[in-house]
Design a protein around this motif. Structure first.
Motif, mmCIF file in Angstrom:
data_model
loop_
_atom_site.group_PDB
_atom_site.id
_atom_site.type_symbol
_atom_site.label_atom_id
_atom_site.label_comp_id
_atom_site.label_asym_id
_atom_site.label_seq_id
_atom_site.Cartn_x
_atom_site.Cartn_y
_atom_site.Cartn_z
ATOM 1 N N GLY A 120 5.932 -9.986 -4.457
ATOM 2 C CA GLY A 120 5.059 -10.944 -3.796
ATOM 3 C C GLY A 120 4.123 -10.273 -2.809
ATOM 4 N N TRP A 121 4.675 -9.358 -2.002
ATOM 5 C CA TRP A 121 3.851 -8.631 -1.036
ATOM 6 C C TRP A 121 2.798 -7.787 -1.741
ATOM 7 C CZ3 TRP A 121 3.015 -3.398 -0.329
ATOM 8 C CH2 TRP A 121 2.291 -3.050 0.833
ATOM 9 N N GLU A 122 3.190 -7.069 -2.782
ATOM 10 C CA GLU A 122 2.256 -6.199 -3.491
ATOM 11 C C GLU A 122 1.091 -7.000 -4.066
ATOM 12 O OE1 GLU A 122 4.644 -4.232 -6.390
ATOM 13 O OE2 GLU A 122 5.621 -2.913 -4.923
ATOM 14 N N ASN A 123 1.392 -8.108 -4.711
ATOM 15 C CA ASN A 123 0.321 -8.912 -5.305
ATOM 16 C C ASN A 123 -0.592 -9.512 -4.240
ATOM 17 O OD1 ASN A 123 0.460 -9.471 -8.458
ATOM 18 N ND2 ASN A 123 2.555 -9.155 -7.744
ATOM 19 N N ALA A 124 -0.015 -9.926 -3.115
ATOM 20 C CA ALA A 124 -0.837 -10.477 -2.040
ATOM 21 C C ALA A 124 -1.821 -9.427 -1.513
ATOM 22 C CB ALA A 124 0.048 -10.989 -0.909
ATOM 23 N N ARG A 125 -1.355 -8.190 -1.362
ATOM 24 C CA ARG A 125 -2.235 -7.121 -0.889
ATOM 25 C C ARG A 125 -3.312 -6.794 -1.925
ATOM 26 N NH1 ARG A 125 -3.815 -6.562 3.281
ATOM 27 N NH2 ARG A 125 -4.329 -4.352 3.026
ATOM 28 N N ILE A 126 -2.930 -6.763 -3.195
ATOM 29 C CA ILE A 126 -3.917 -6.474 -4.243
ATOM 30 C C ILE A 126 -4.972 -7.572 -4.285
ATOM 31 C CG2 ILE A 126 -4.231 -6.242 -6.749
ATOM 32 C CD1 ILE A 126 -1.357 -4.970 -6.759
ATOM 33 N N ALA A 127 -4.556 -8.827 -4.151
ATOM 34 C CA ALA A 127 -5.511 -9.936 -4.146
ATOM 35 C C ALA A 127 -6.506 -9.792 -2.998
ATOM 36 C CB ALA A 127 -4.768 -11.273 -4.031
ATOM 37 N N ALA A 128 -6.026 -9.309 -1.851
ATOM 38 C CA ALA A 128 -6.900 -9.152 -0.684
ATOM 39 C C ALA A 128 -7.869 -7.991 -0.843
ATOM 40 C CB ALA A 128 -6.053 -8.950 0.570
ATOM 41 N N LEU A 129 -7.537 -7.032 -1.711
ATOM 42 C CA LEU A 129 -8.328 -5.804 -1.835
ATOM 43 C C LEU A 129 -9.092 -5.700 -3.152
ATOM 44 C CD1 LEU A 129 -5.659 -3.303 -0.418
ATOM 45 C CD2 LEU A 129 -7.596 -4.311 0.816
ATOM 46 N N VAL A 130 -9.142 -6.783 -3.921
ATOM 47 C CA VAL A 130 -9.849 -6.766 -5.207
ATOM 48 C C VAL A 130 -11.305 -6.328 -4.998
ATOM 49 C CG1 VAL A 130 -10.768 -8.277 -7.015
ATOM 50 C CG2 VAL A 130 -8.389 -8.460 -6.341
ATOM 51 N N PRO A 131 -11.836 -5.451 -5.854
ATOM 52 C CA PRO A 131 -13.226 -5.004 -5.668
ATOM 53 C C PRO A 131 -14.213 -6.158 -5.831
ATOM 54 C CG PRO A 131 -12.344 -4.224 -7.770
ATOM 55 C CD PRO A 131 -11.189 -4.795 -7.004
ATOM 56 N N ARG A 154 -3.791 0.230 3.239
ATOM 57 C CA ARG A 154 -5.135 0.429 3.771
ATOM 58 C C ARG A 154 -5.965 -0.837 3.577
ATOM 59 N NH1 ARG A 154 -6.028 5.210 -0.014
ATOM 60 N NH2 ARG A 154 -4.446 6.734 0.614
ATOM 61 N N ASP A 155 -7.042 -0.933 4.319
ATOM 62 C CA ASP A 155 -7.956 -2.064 4.174
ATOM 63 C C ASP A 155 -9.213 -1.648 3.424
ATOM 64 O OD1 ASP A 155 -6.431 -4.060 5.407
ATOM 65 O OD2 ASP A 155 -7.011 -3.340 7.398
ATOM 66 N N GLU A 156 -9.038 -0.797 2.416
ATOM 67 C CA GLU A 156 -10.156 -0.334 1.598
ATOM 68 C C GLU A 156 -10.136 -1.045 0.251
ATOM 69 O OE1 GLU A 156 -9.660 3.843 1.199
ATOM 70 O OE2 GLU A 156 -9.628 4.206 3.379
ATOM 71 N N PRO A 157 -11.293 -1.510 -0.223
ATOM 72 C CA PRO A 157 -11.322 -2.199 -1.526
ATOM 73 C C PRO A 157 -10.773 -1.306 -2.636
ATOM 74 C CG PRO A 157 -13.416 -2.458 -0.366
ATOM 75 C CD PRO A 157 -12.622 -1.434 0.401
ATOM 76 N N LEU A 158 -10.077 -1.911 -3.565
ATOM 77 C CA LEU A 158 -9.591 -1.193 -4.738
ATOM 78 C C LEU A 158 -10.738 -0.965 -5.713
ATOM 79 C CD1 LEU A 158 -6.291 -3.225 -5.284
ATOM 80 C CD2 LEU A 158 -6.521 -0.988 -4.184
ATOM 81 N N THR A 159 -10.496 -0.120 -6.700
ATOM 82 C CA THR A 159 -11.479 0.137 -7.747
ATOM 83 C C THR A 159 -11.072 -0.597 -9.028
ATOM 84 O OG1 THR A 159 -10.292 2.066 -8.604
ATOM 85 C CG2 THR A 159 -11.850 2.441 -6.773
ATOM 86 N N VAL A 160 -11.970 -0.640 -9.977
ATOM 87 C CA VAL A 160 -11.637 -1.237 -11.276
ATOM 88 C C VAL A 160 -10.476 -0.476 -11.906
ATOM 89 C CG1 VAL A 160 -12.457 -1.619 -13.637
ATOM 90 C CG2 VAL A 160 -13.922 -2.208 -11.693
ATOM 91 N N HIS A 161 -10.457 0.846 -11.757
ATOM 92 C CA HIS A 161 -9.339 1.634 -12.280
ATOM 93 C C HIS A 161 -8.027 1.198 -11.644
ATOM 94 C CE1 HIS A 161 -7.054 5.039 -13.819
ATOM 95 N NE2 HIS A 161 -6.624 5.254 -12.587
#
Length: 262
Positions: free
Chosen positions: A33-44, A106-113
């Motif tokens: 749950g935590w991992e997905n929440a962080r990924i959702a916040a950092l989607v490019p 981190r609070d950096e946007p993720l990449t498509v990769h």
């Protein structure tokens, strides 16, 4: 005679083994749950339409963690620390599968990769989760204590798997097919090793709690090694195939609420 149903029934009927089982499950689901929440916040920026679906995925996983904790509370049990060797989620990260927690902090946007890596990791692990919950649903869907929880979690895991197929196929059509297949294969081969090791560790802990004989423990260990041999040879392929799911837009809308357990 040993069977999946009799084995789980034995674990279910003993407070200490049930507590360990639920503690391991709750910890893994909450971590997801935590991992997905962080990924959702950092989607490019170019993939922001994915954010609500990833957030829904995380909300479902967090809900599952609350359900397992509620099942323990219903029996007057408190969670126990999860033995490191049984921590499936963290062992996958240790083997470099999925997105590292260092990146997610981190609070950096993720990449498509990064998004492809997340989806491939989810495609593989949700296959495992869907199969495990289907087995429990087969034997315990009508159980007075577990039935509602099993049916709800199983349906959610099927939705998660359908979503992964759908999104990975979308990215494949956009030209990422080769990268997706490479990442899926890498994830699948690592996952089956981690699953074997975790299964052996969990069965060892259960055996000590339940007082299993050496012969029974040896039979169960042989079965785990046999499954790994099959998955290493051909079984991993089911984790990397992609096809349009019967459930379309499975993660549109809000997560359903967790059932109450009196």
């Amino acid at each position: 005679m040993l069977s999946a149903k009799s084995l789980f029934q034995e674990i279910l009927d003993h407070d200490e083994s049930f507590r360990l089982f639920c503690s391991i499950a709750a910890s893994g689901e909450s971590q997801g749950g935590w991992e997905n929440a962080r990924i959702a916040a950092l989607v490019p920026p170019g993939e922001r339409e994915l954010a609500p679906k990833i957030a829904r995925h995380g909300a479902d996983e967090d809900k599952h963690g609350r359900i397992f904790n509620a099942l323990m509370r219903k029996r007057g049990l408190a969670p126990v620390p999860v033995p490191p060797e049984t921590d499936y989620t963290m062992l996958l990260e240790k083997h470099g599968i999925g997105l590292a927690h260092e990146k997610l902090h981190r609070d950096e946007p993720l990449t498509v990769h990064d998004i492809l890596t997340y989806l491939a990791h989810s495609r593989v692990t949700e296959q495992r989760a869907s199969e495990q919950m289907e087995l429990l649903r087969k034997h315990f869907a009508d159980h007075p204590d577990l039935g509602r929880a099993v049916r709800m979690i199983s349906s959610d895991e099927d939705n998660h798997l359908a979503y992964c197929h759908e999104e990975l196929l979308r990215f494949a059509r956009a030209g990422h097919g080769r990268a997706i297949q490479h990442t899926l294969r890498q994830c699948a081969l690592a996952e089956i090793r981690v699953y074997r090791d975790v299964s052996l560790a969990v069965m060892a802990h259960m055996g000590r709690i339940l007082g299993w004989s050496r012969a029974k423990s040896a039979v169960l260990a042989a079965g785990i090694h046999g499954l790994y041999a099959y998955e290493r040879a051909v079984g991993w392929r089911r984790m990397v195939s992609l096809k349009p799911p019967q459930r379309r837009n499975a993660l549109d809308g809000p997560a359903t609420s967790a059932p109450e357990f009196a």
